[in-house]
Design a protein around this motif. Structure first.
Motif, PDB file in Angstrom:
ATOM      1  N   UNK A 247       0.803  -1.228   0.000  1.00 13.55           N
ATOM      2  CA  UNK A 247       0.000   0.000   0.000  1.00 13.55           C
ATOM      3  C   UNK A 247       0.839   1.282   0.000  1.00 13.55           C
ATOM      4  N   UNK A 248       2.066   1.234   0.540  1.00 14.55           N
ATOM      5  CA  UNK A 248       2.896   2.439   0.581  1.00 14.55           C
ATOM      6  C   UNK A 248       3.610   2.726  -0.737  1.00 14.55           C
ATOM      7  N   UNK A 249       3.501   1.826  -1.694  1.00 12.38           N
ATOM      8  CA  UNK A 249       4.119   2.036  -3.003  1.00 12.38           C
ATOM      9  C   UNK A 249       3.226   2.959  -3.826  1.00 12.38           C
ATOM     10  N   UNK A 250       3.767   4.110  -4.239  1.00  9.13           N
ATOM     11  CA  UNK A 250       2.975   5.128  -4.950  1.00  9.13           C
ATOM     12  C   UNK A 250       3.524   5.260  -6.371  1.00  9.13           C
ATOM     13  N   UNK A 251       2.966   4.536  -7.334  1.00  5.80           N
ATOM     14  CA  UNK A 251       3.521   4.546  -8.693  1.00  5.80           C
ATOM     15  C   UNK A 251       3.434   5.895  -9.389  1.00  5.80           C
ATOM     16  N   UNK A 252       2.475   6.727  -9.001  1.00 11.34           N
ATOM     17  CA  UNK A 252       2.269   7.995  -9.693  1.00 11.34           C
ATOM     18  C   UNK A 252       3.403   9.001  -9.541  1.00 11.34           C
ATOM     19  N   UNK A 253       4.301   8.783  -8.561  1.00 15.73           N
ATOM     20  CA  UNK A 253       5.407   9.727  -8.367  1.00 15.73           C
ATOM     21  C   UNK A 253       6.688   9.246  -9.048  1.00 15.73           C
ATOM     22  N   UNK A 254       6.611   8.092  -9.723  1.00 14.91           N
ATOM     23  CA  UNK A 254       7.792   7.483 -10.339  1.00 14.91           C
ATOM     24  C   UNK A 254       7.844   7.825 -11.821  1.00 14.91           C
ATOM     25  N   UNK A 255       9.040   8.175 -12.306  1.00 16.24           N
ATOM     26  CA  UNK A 255       9.210   8.504 -13.717  1.00 16.24           C
ATOM     27  C   UNK A 255       9.708   7.318 -14.544  1.00 16.24           C
ATOM     28  N   UNK A 256      10.373   6.391 -13.879  1.00 16.26           N
ATOM     29  CA  UNK A 256      10.972   5.275 -14.608  1.00 16.26           C
ATOM     30  C   UNK A 256      11.276   4.151 -13.627  1.00 16.26           C
ATOM     31  N   UNK A 257      11.092   2.912 -14.064  1.00  9.34           N
ATOM     32  CA  UNK A 257      11.485   1.768 -13.252  1.00  9.34           C
ATOM     33  C   UNK A 257      12.386   0.854 -14.058  1.00  9.34           C
ATOM     34  N   UNK A 258      13.290   0.186 -13.350  1.00 14.75           N
ATOM     35  CA  UNK A 258      14.193  -0.765 -13.980  1.00 14.75           C
ATOM     36  C   UNK A 258      14.310  -1.979 -13.065  1.00 14.75           C
ATOM     37  N   UNK A 259      14.400  -3.166 -13.665  1.00 13.60           N
ATOM     38  CA  UNK A 259      14.559  -4.391 -12.879  1.00 13.60           C
ATOM     39  C   UNK A 259      16.033  -4.802 -12.913  1.00 13.60           C
ATOM     40  N   UNK A 260      16.628  -4.943 -11.730  1.00 17.01           N
ATOM     41  CA  UNK A 260      18.048  -5.262 -11.598  1.00 17.01           C
ATOM     42  C   UNK A 260      18.189  -6.735 -11.192  1.00 17.01           C
ATOM     43  N   UNK A 261      18.941  -7.535 -11.959  1.00 11.69           N
ATOM     44  CA  UNK A 261      19.174  -8.937 -11.564  1.00 11.69           C
ATOM     45  C   UNK A 261      19.849  -9.024 -10.198  1.00 11.69           C
ATOM     46  N   UNK A 262      19.536 -10.051  -9.434  1.00  9.87           N
ATOM     47  CA  UNK A 262      20.115 -10.189  -8.098  1.00  9.87           C
ATOM     48  C   UNK A 262      21.639 -10.249  -8.146  1.00  9.87           C
ATOM     49  N   UNK A 263      22.185 -10.991  -9.101  1.00 11.37           N
ATOM     50  CA  UNK A 263      23.644 -11.080  -9.208  1.00 11.37           C
ATOM     51  C   UNK A 263      24.254  -9.719  -9.538  1.00 11.37           C
ATOM     52  N   UNK A 264      23.521  -8.886 -10.263  1.00 10.31           N
ATOM     53  CA  UNK A 264      24.007  -7.544 -10.573  1.00 10.31           C
ATOM     54  C   UNK A 264      24.010  -6.665  -9.327  1.00 10.31           C
ATOM     55  N   UNK A 265      23.006  -6.833  -8.463  1.00 11.94           N
ATOM     56  CA  UNK A 265      22.991  -6.088  -7.197  1.00 11.94           C
ATOM     57  C   UNK A 265      24.222  -6.432  -6.360  1.00 11.94           C
ATOM     58  N   UNK A 266      24.551  -7.744  -6.279  1.00 13.81           N
ATOM     59  CA  UNK A 266      25.716  -8.178  -5.511  1.00 13.81           C
ATOM     60  C   UNK A 266      26.995  -7.650  -6.152  1.00 13.81           C
ATOM     61  N   UNK A 267      27.056  -7.686  -7.467  1.00 15.79           N
ATOM     62  CA  UNK A 267      28.243  -7.195  -8.169  1.00 15.79           C
ATOM     63  C   UNK A 267      28.479  -5.713  -7.909  1.00 15.79           C
ATOM     64  N   UNK A 268      27.427  -4.912  -8.046  1.00 12.06           N
ATOM     65  CA  UNK A 268      27.566  -3.475  -7.809  1.00 12.06           C
ATOM     66  C   UNK A 268      27.915  -3.193  -6.353  1.00 12.06           C
ATOM     67  N   UNK A 269      27.352  -3.986  -5.441  1.00 17.55           N
ATOM     68  CA  UNK A 269      27.711  -3.897  -4.023  1.00 17.55           C
ATOM     69  C   UNK A 269      29.213  -4.115  -3.840  1.00 17.55           C
TER      70      UNK A 269
END
Length: 358
Positions: A247-269
């Motif tokens: 319920x706290x997710x408000x899509x109307x304030x977002x300009x763009x979304x991107x899906x990041x692979x889990x392995x990419x999150x770990x890599x960037x970390x």
């Protein structure tokens, strides 16, 4: 208002006054790019994460609405960091605190919750967290803090030193004081709601990009405009990604979304941790991967400006998961190819990876 409530609010305000504003770090890029990356370091809060702000706001919200009194048991559903911060404030106010957590939550977070006097109640599935927390609160006549519902309304998005106002104040003397983009991953959706609302309220040209993770309903919910989207698998990146559109997710304030692979999150970390000389958490990796993607896009188009994201928490909480090669192998995560990609982008290369975006 009772004397106890007045004292409780004063204690929370005093904690806020004692907590200096968090740092805004400049991440070095070649000056000729004309692109500046900034990292708002929320890991330096007293309880070590971005959720310190949220926990204070949720408890204040309960106090001023008359739902929290001196004999109230506080109940939450949390994968860890929010509960750590709420346990800290509950102890400050002398209130019992119970949180419902998945059994997969890292032990380091469980230890912190218990260090602050909280009690952990375990469930097997992430989707069972909220119903179980509601049941516990009802059984003990307590107050369910419910971060996933109230995060977006408990924070004052107009100002009051919220995270967006803090960033813009710290950016005032920078070469590009109004960022081209702010990047934020979504857990409750409360921080992205605060950022997006503040940007519109102040009429800034800054756009908001929300980075979602695998096995999360937020991205598909945004792309299809379907608030009933569900995801059967649990996210492997703690603190972000949810099996439902909260319920706290408000899509109307977002300009763009991107899906990041889990392995990419770990890599960037990993890349960011090496560059900073200290460990950051997995959700920070999600943010940083999306930030690099946007920076590469700006560079390719010859556009200059600044981009801002958050360091959500410290990597010391994830030594037995994201920083453990055996755990990564067990989960089938290989960050190495993505690390090469991020390093290449930071060296001036293009972003050679198509990402799902909406």
């Amino acid at each position: 208002m009772s004397d106890w409530t007045s004292t409780a609010i004063a204690l929370l305000e005093a904690d806020a006054n004692r907590s200096a504003d968090t740092h805004l770090h400049l991440f070095p890029l070649p000056p000729e790019w004309g692109i500046d990356l900034y990292l708002k370091d929320e890991s330096v809060h007293p309880t070590g994460s971005l959720k310190h702000r949220l926990a204070r706001s949720l408890i204040l919200y309960g106090l001023v609405n008359g739902r929290i009194r001196e004999d109230t048991t506080l109940v939450e559903s949390s994968s860890g960091s929010t509960a750590v911060s709420e346990a800290y404030f509950a102890r400050m106010l002398g209130l019992p605190f119970i949180t419902v957590v998945p059994r997969s939550t890292v032990q380091e977070k469980i230890d912190l919750i218990e260090f602050y006097g909280g009690t952990c109640h375990f469930v097997d599935r992430a989707e069972d967290m909220s119903p179980e927390a509601q049941r516990l609160a009802s059984d003990c006549t307590g107050h369910y803090l419910d971060q996933f519902t109230f995060a977006e309304r408990a924070t004052d998005w107009r100002g009051n030193n919220n995270i967006a106002e803090s960033i813009f104040r710290q950016m005032e003397r920078e070469p590009h004081p109004v960022p081209a983009w702010m990047v934020m991953s979504a857990g409750t959706g409360g921080t992205s709601a605060t950022l997006g609302r503040y940007l519109r309220y102040k009429r800034h040209a800054t756009r908001l990009c929300v980075a979602d993770v695998e096995h999360s309903a937020f991205f598909d919910g945004y792309r299809t405009a379907d608030a009933e989207c569900r995801c059967e698998r649990a996210s492997q990146i703690e603190g972000v990604g949810r099996p439902r559109v909260e319920p706290s997710f408000v899509p109307g304030v977002i300009d763009r979304m991107v899906r990041v692979p889990d392995a990419a999150s770990i890599a960037a970390m990993n890349v960011l941790s090496r560059r900073l000389g200290r460990r950051v958490g997995g959700s920070t990796g999600t943010n940083f991967f999306a930030l690099c993607w946007l920076a590469a896009e700006m560079k390719a188009s010859g556009r200059q400006g600044s981009l801002v994201t958050l360091i959500c928490d410290s990597g010391e909480r994830y030594l037995k998961t994201y920083y453990d090669p055996a755990w990564l192998a067990e989960k089938g995560l290989d960050p190495a190819p993505y690390e090469s990609l991020v390093e290449a982008v930071l060296a001036g290369g293009s972003f050679e990876l198509p990402l799902e975006e909406a």
